[in-house]
Design a protein around this motif. Structure first.
Motif, mmCIF file in Angstrom:
data_model
loop_
_atom_site.group_PDB
_atom_site.id
_atom_site.type_symbol
_atom_site.label_atom_id
_atom_site.label_comp_id
_atom_site.label_asym_id
_atom_site.label_seq_id
_atom_site.Cartn_x
_atom_site.Cartn_y
_atom_site.Cartn_z
ATOM 1 N N GLN A 108 -7.730 9.024 18.713
ATOM 2 C CA GLN A 108 -6.312 9.178 19.023
ATOM 3 C C GLN A 108 -6.150 9.374 20.523
ATOM 4 O O GLN A 108 -6.739 10.275 21.112
ATOM 5 C CB GLN A 108 -5.739 10.365 18.243
ATOM 6 N N TYR A 109 -5.339 8.512 21.114
ATOM 7 C CA TYR A 109 -4.984 8.607 22.531
ATOM 8 C C TYR A 109 -3.584 9.213 22.648
ATOM 9 O O TYR A 109 -2.695 8.885 21.866
ATOM 10 C CB TYR A 109 -5.002 7.212 23.147
ATOM 11 N N GLY A 110 -3.417 10.045 23.648
ATOM 12 C CA GLY A 110 -2.104 10.607 23.921
ATOM 13 C C GLY A 110 -2.064 12.056 23.498
ATOM 14 O O GLY A 110 -2.902 12.519 22.727
ATOM 15 N N PRO A 111 -1.143 12.761 24.066
ATOM 16 C CA PRO A 111 -0.110 12.238 24.939
ATOM 17 C C PRO A 111 -0.619 11.906 26.340
ATOM 18 O O PRO A 111 -1.702 12.303 26.745
ATOM 19 C CB PRO A 111 0.919 13.367 25.003
ATOM 20 N N VAL A 112 0.223 11.169 27.029
ATOM 21 C CA VAL A 112 0.021 10.852 28.437
ATOM 22 C C VAL A 112 1.275 11.348 29.161
ATOM 23 O O VAL A 112 2.371 11.310 28.592
ATOM 24 C CB VAL A 112 -0.216 9.342 28.659
ATOM 25 N N CYS A 113 1.105 11.831 30.356
ATOM 26 C CA CYS A 113 2.239 12.360 31.114
ATOM 27 C C CYS A 113 2.077 11.970 32.581
ATOM 28 O O CYS A 113 1.003 12.163 33.155
ATOM 29 C CB CYS A 113 2.279 13.878 30.977
ATOM 30 N N VAL A 114 3.136 11.417 33.141
ATOM 31 C CA VAL A 114 3.155 11.056 34.559
ATOM 32 C C VAL A 114 4.360 11.749 35.192
ATOM 33 O O VAL A 114 5.493 11.564 34.732
ATOM 34 C CB VAL A 114 3.252 9.520 34.747
ATOM 35 N N ASP A 115 4.102 12.531 36.222
ATOM 36 C CA ASP A 115 5.195 13.227 36.893
ATOM 37 C C ASP A 115 6.169 12.210 37.471
ATOM 38 O O ASP A 115 5.759 11.170 37.995
ATOM 39 C CB ASP A 115 4.645 14.120 38.007
ATOM 40 N N LYS A 116 7.457 12.532 37.391
ATOM 41 C CA LYS A 116 8.467 11.570 37.836
ATOM 42 C C LYS A 116 8.359 11.250 39.321
ATOM 43 O O LYS A 116 8.799 10.199 39.764
ATOM 44 C CB LYS A 116 9.875 12.015 37.450
ATOM 45 N N SER A 117 7.701 12.108 40.099
ATOM 46 C CA SER A 117 7.545 11.855 41.540
ATOM 47 C C SER A 117 6.655 10.648 41.833
ATOM 48 O O SER A 117 6.702 10.106 42.940
ATOM 49 C CB SER A 117 6.974 13.091 42.237
ATOM 50 N N VAL A 118 5.836 10.219 40.854
ATOM 51 C CA VAL A 118 4.923 9.086 41.083
ATOM 52 C C VAL A 118 5.145 7.944 40.078
ATOM 53 O O VAL A 118 4.351 7.004 40.034
ATOM 54 C CB VAL A 118 3.442 9.536 41.063
ATOM 55 N N ARG A 119 6.192 8.017 39.303
ATOM 56 C CA ARG A 119 6.455 6.934 38.341
ATOM 57 C C ARG A 119 6.795 5.654 39.085
ATOM 58 O O ARG A 119 7.378 5.674 40.160
ATOM 59 C CB ARG A 119 7.577 7.331 37.382
ATOM 60 N N GLY A 120 6.400 4.535 38.473
ATOM 61 C CA GLY A 120 6.659 3.240 39.080
ATOM 62 C C GLY A 120 5.685 2.872 40.179
ATOM 63 O O GLY A 120 5.870 1.878 40.879
ATOM 64 N N GLN A 121 4.611 3.649 40.327
ATOM 65 C CA GLN A 121 3.624 3.406 41.387
ATOM 66 C C GLN A 121 2.259 3.006 40.841
ATOM 67 O O GLN A 121 1.261 3.045 41.546
ATOM 68 C CB GLN A 121 3.495 4.664 42.259
ATOM 69 N N GLY A 122 2.194 2.677 39.533
ATOM 70 C CA GLY A 122 0.934 2.261 38.941
ATOM 71 C C GLY A 122 0.075 3.395 38.415
ATOM 72 O O GLY A 122 -1.027 3.163 37.918
ATOM 73 N N VAL A 123 0.551 4.629 38.522
ATOM 74 C CA VAL A 123 -0.235 5.781 38.074
ATOM 75 C C VAL A 123 -0.449 5.731 36.563
ATOM 76 O O VAL A 123 -1.557 6.012 36.082
ATOM 77 C CB VAL A 123 0.445 7.110 38.492
ATOM 78 N N PHE A 124 0.577 5.371 35.808
ATOM 79 C CA PHE A 124 0.428 5.282 34.350
ATOM 80 C C PHE A 124 -0.702 4.325 33.972
ATOM 81 O O PHE A 124 -1.588 4.678 33.186
ATOM 82 C CB PHE A 124 1.743 4.837 33.680
ATOM 83 N N GLU A 125 -0.674 3.128 34.534
ATOM 84 C CA GLU A 125 -1.699 2.137 34.207
ATOM 85 C C GLU A 125 -3.088 2.648 34.589
ATOM 86 O O GLU A 125 -4.051 2.466 33.846
ATOM 87 C CB GLU A 125 -1.418 0.816 34.930
ATOM 88 N N GLU A 126 -3.189 3.308 35.735
ATOM 89 C CA GLU A 126 -4.494 3.805 36.182
ATOM 90 C C GLU A 126 -5.036 4.899 35.264
ATOM 91 O O GLU A 126 -6.207 4.872 34.895
ATOM 92 C CB GLU A 126 -4.418 4.293 37.625
ATOM 93 N N ILE A 127 -4.199 5.865 34.889
ATOM 94 C CA ILE A 127 -4.681 6.956 34.026
ATOM 95 C C ILE A 127 -4.981 6.424 32.621
ATOM 96 O O ILE A 127 -5.955 6.820 31.995
ATOM 97 C CB ILE A 127 -3.710 8.168 34.016
ATOM 98 N N PHE A 128 -4.159 5.511 32.137
ATOM 99 C CA PHE A 128 -4.416 4.899 30.831
ATOM 100 C C PHE A 128 -5.768 4.193 30.831
ATOM 101 O O PHE A 128 -6.597 4.412 29.949
ATOM 102 C CB PHE A 128 -3.305 3.895 30.473
ATOM 103 N N ASN A 129 -5.996 3.329 31.815
ATOM 104 C CA ASN A 129 -7.241 2.560 31.856
ATOM 105 C C ASN A 129 -8.465 3.440 32.095
ATOM 106 O O ASN A 129 -9.527 3.191 31.528
ATOM 107 C CB ASN A 129 -7.136 1.445 32.900
ATOM 108 N N PHE A 130 -8.321 4.483 32.889
ATOM 109 C CA PHE A 130 -9.417 5.419 33.113
ATOM 110 C C PHE A 130 -9.791 6.118 31.799
ATOM 111 O O PHE A 130 -10.968 6.237 31.449
ATOM 112 C CB PHE A 130 -9.022 6.442 34.182
ATOM 113 N N SER A 131 -8.787 6.552 31.063
ATOM 114 C CA SER A 131 -9.010 7.177 29.756
ATOM 115 C C SER A 131 -9.693 6.192 28.805
ATOM 116 O O SER A 131 -10.672 6.530 28.135
ATOM 117 C CB SER A 131 -7.663 7.640 29.188
ATOM 118 N N LEU A 132 -9.176 4.982 28.747
ATOM 119 C CA LEU A 132 -9.721 3.956 27.846
ATOM 120 C C LEU A 132 -11.186 3.661 28.176
ATOM 121 O O LEU A 132 -12.031 3.591 27.274
ATOM 122 C CB LEU A 132 -8.877 2.688 27.945
#
Length: 184
Positions: A108-132
């Motif tokens: 089970q993956y998640g939850p994932v959380c990205v602070d709104k100060s860095v949203r839209g900067q590729g942080v989500f994709e990076e943390i997701f792929n690092f976890s995967l």
């Protein structure tokens, strides 16, 4: 942007919890809720077990501050919450590319959380792929769920990282998508 990705240690627990409660459904501000939220509440004890027993807390650090996290763990870890036990009991209601999903071949993956100060900067994709990448060493399949009213999370997971919706389900008067992917 200089972003550092790492597997969390016990020294990171307090800061992760601060970020978590900022976006957790019971404590998030109403104005932030429309941009996504986390349903499961966590304690220091939960995160300690996630780190010590599962090696499953991944963090992104920018300017010496944790700006994102992703959690991933075995179904055995997650079963302490009724929602995840329900998912385990119904893992076999769907397949991924004709592969049967089990508690042994998926996590089970998640939850994932990205602070709104860095949203839209590729942080989500990076943390997701690092976890995967880290979890791929142990499991061929990843499974998760998203509340249907959490449209930001759904869009991120189906457009930015291309998870597949493999089923839908109801639990505790909420409607969810079940999503999955191969880890390799």
């Amino acid at each position: 942007m200089s972003l550092k990705l790492k597997v969390a240690t016990l020294e990171n627990v307090a800061e992760v919890l601060t970020l978590h409660y900022k976006y957790q459904v019971d404590s998030i501000s109403e104005q932030d809720k429309q941009d996504g939220f986390i349903t499961t509440a966590f304690t220091e004890s939960h995160l300690t077990r996630l780190i010590e027993d599962e090696n499953g807390l991944f963090i992104a650090i920018k300017n010496d501050k944790i700006v994102a996290y992703a959690m991933s763990a075995s179904w055995q870890f997650w079963c302490q919450w009724p929602m995840f036990q329900y998912m385990v009991d119904n893992l076999d209601d769907s397949t991924l590319n004709q592969n049967r999903l089990t508690i042994d071949n998926s996590y089970q993956y998640g939850p994932v959380c990205v602070d709104k100060s860095v949203r839209g900067q590729g942080v989500f994709e990076e943390i997701f792929n690092f976890s995967l990448q880290n979890m791929a060493k142990r499991y061929p399949f990843m499974v998760t769920f998203i509340n249907k009213i959490n449209t930001r999370s759904y869009q991120a997971h189906t457009r930015k990282v291309q998870l597949n919706v493999i089923n839908e389900f109801s639990f505790n008067n909420n409607q969810y998508f079940k999503l999955a992917c191969n880890t390799h």
